[in-house]
Motif scaffolding. Sequence first.
Motif, PDB file in Angstrom:
ATOM      1  N   ALA A   2       0.233  18.841   4.896  1.00 16.14           N
ATOM      2  CA  ALA A   2       0.577  17.482   5.308  1.00 16.14           C
ATOM      3  C   ALA A   2       2.074  17.234   5.168  1.00 16.14           C
ATOM      4  O   ALA A   2       2.703  16.603   6.026  1.00 16.14           O
ATOM      5  CB  ALA A   2      -0.211  16.465   4.482  1.00 16.14           C
TER       6      ALA A   2
ATOM      7  N   ASP B 194      -6.481  17.492  11.637  1.00 18.21           N
ATOM      8  CA  ASP B 194      -5.908  16.218  12.060  1.00 18.21           C
ATOM      9  C   ASP B 194      -6.900  15.397  12.880  1.00 18.21           C
ATOM     10  O   ASP B 194      -6.982  14.175  12.734  1.00 18.21           O
ATOM     11  CB  ASP B 194      -4.645  16.459  12.892  1.00 18.21           C
TER      12      ASP B 194
ATOM     13  N   HIS C  24     -10.575  10.486  13.728  1.00 20.07           N
ATOM     14  CA  HIS C  24      -9.323  10.515  12.976  1.00 20.07           C
ATOM     15  C   HIS C  24      -9.508   9.693  11.717  1.00 20.07           C
ATOM     16  O   HIS C  24     -10.173   8.659  11.730  1.00 20.07           O
ATOM     17  CB  HIS C  24      -8.167   9.936  13.808  1.00 20.07           C
TER      18      HIS C  24
ATOM     19  N   ARG D 129      -4.844   8.099   7.317  1.00 24.52           N
ATOM     20  CA  ARG D 129      -3.868   9.180   7.399  1.00 24.52           C
ATOM     21  C   ARG D 129      -2.957   9.022   8.613  1.00 24.52           C
ATOM     22  O   ARG D 129      -3.393   8.617   9.675  1.00 24.52           O
ATOM     23  CB  ARG D 129      -4.563  10.545   7.437  1.00 24.52           C
TER      24      ARG D 129
ATOM     25  N   LEU E  15      -1.054   9.956  11.810  1.00 26.39           N
ATOM     26  CA  LEU E  15      -1.315  10.860  12.924  1.00 26.39           C
ATOM     27  C   LEU E  15       0.023  11.245  13.547  1.00 26.39           C
ATOM     28  O   LEU E  15       0.815  10.386  13.946  1.00 26.39           O
ATOM     29  CB  LEU E  15      -2.210  10.190  13.965  1.00 26.39           C
ATOM     30  N   SER E  16       0.258  12.527  13.630  1.00 24.07           N
ATOM     31  CA  SER E  16       1.548  13.041  14.092  1.00 24.07           C
ATOM     32  C   SER E  16       1.779  12.729  15.565  1.00 24.07           C
ATOM     33  O   SER E  16       0.872  12.329  16.301  1.00 24.07           O
ATOM     34  CB  SER E  16       1.603  14.556  13.881  1.00 24.07           C
TER      35      SER E  16
ATOM     36  N   GLY F  97      -0.605  14.784  17.505  1.00 29.89           N
ATOM     37  CA  GLY F  97      -1.944  14.213  17.523  1.00 29.89           C
ATOM     38  C   GLY F  97      -2.061  13.048  18.483  1.00 29.89           C
ATOM     39  O   GLY F  97      -3.041  12.930  19.236  1.00 29.89           O
TER      40      GLY F  97
END
Length: 300
Positions: free
Chosen positions: A77, A142, A273, A277, A279-280, A283
């Motif tokens: 992460a 992810d 999802h 968290r 999400l990039s 993602g």
Amino acid sequence: MTLDQLRIFVAVAEREHVTRAAEALNLTQSTISAAIAALETRHDVRLFDRIGRGIRLTEAGRVFLGEARAVLTRAEAASAALADLAGLSRGTLRLAASQTVANYWLPARLQGFRTAYPRIDLSLRIGNTEQVAGWTGEGSVDLGLVEGPVDDEDLSPQRIAEDRLVLVLPRGHLVAARGIVNARALRELSFVTREAGSGTGVMLERLAESVGLKLHDLDIIMEMASNEALRSAVEAGMGAAVLSSLVAAGGVRAGKLSTLELALPPRPFFVLHHRARHLSHAGRAFLEMLEARPSRKTSP
């Protein structure tokens, strides 16, 4: 201890085999053995029992496995957060998918994403719906893609496609010739089905309920761990199965299977999802690509 040592320990623990772990990590067996020995010596604990040519986790090893996975997840992460600062010019997207999604629906989407973002590294884990939800919840992936709803308030599901289920029978079967799926037909059949926790396995129970039966009213002769095994079993004449039309298509084209339409609503595919968290960029781009596709049907 180092992250490399933790990765090696987890690989050996998951496979309970030094050679397979070495092959998976592209390392030599001596490197694997040395890393495990260094952990055990440094902390004066035995992580594995050596039984003949095999190995098994000790109780200490089982406890340490959970901690090691958690550390690796946090390290991944942190690395992803740094890579995300570079936008879509680099990074990694970790996906997990249930079998029908992974084998029949997802490959074309992965190729499309890879073409659009060639510098984003993709990884994919395959399991049943319950496993994919678990991996997404614990943060080891992810995004998770599953066939059917998941009851987990920590996960945010988004519907992305629909799947059509069919009753799959050996070619020329009497029930297929009659072309009617009712309680009498289901009672006449023997079934092979997926294991508990799979999205496909749940659909046999729903089919029984749709004609006034319970799952225990059906003659279920075997559970199998993959859709391909189910299809092959039906082709060999072992019994019938409820499968995605995508899975059955190859056997139908080859003249080995017959299918009957079912009075069941379409089965949705969801992307999952974790709500808490980050999400990039990768993602989010993957989600946007799925949303942009015009068809919601299960076309390859």
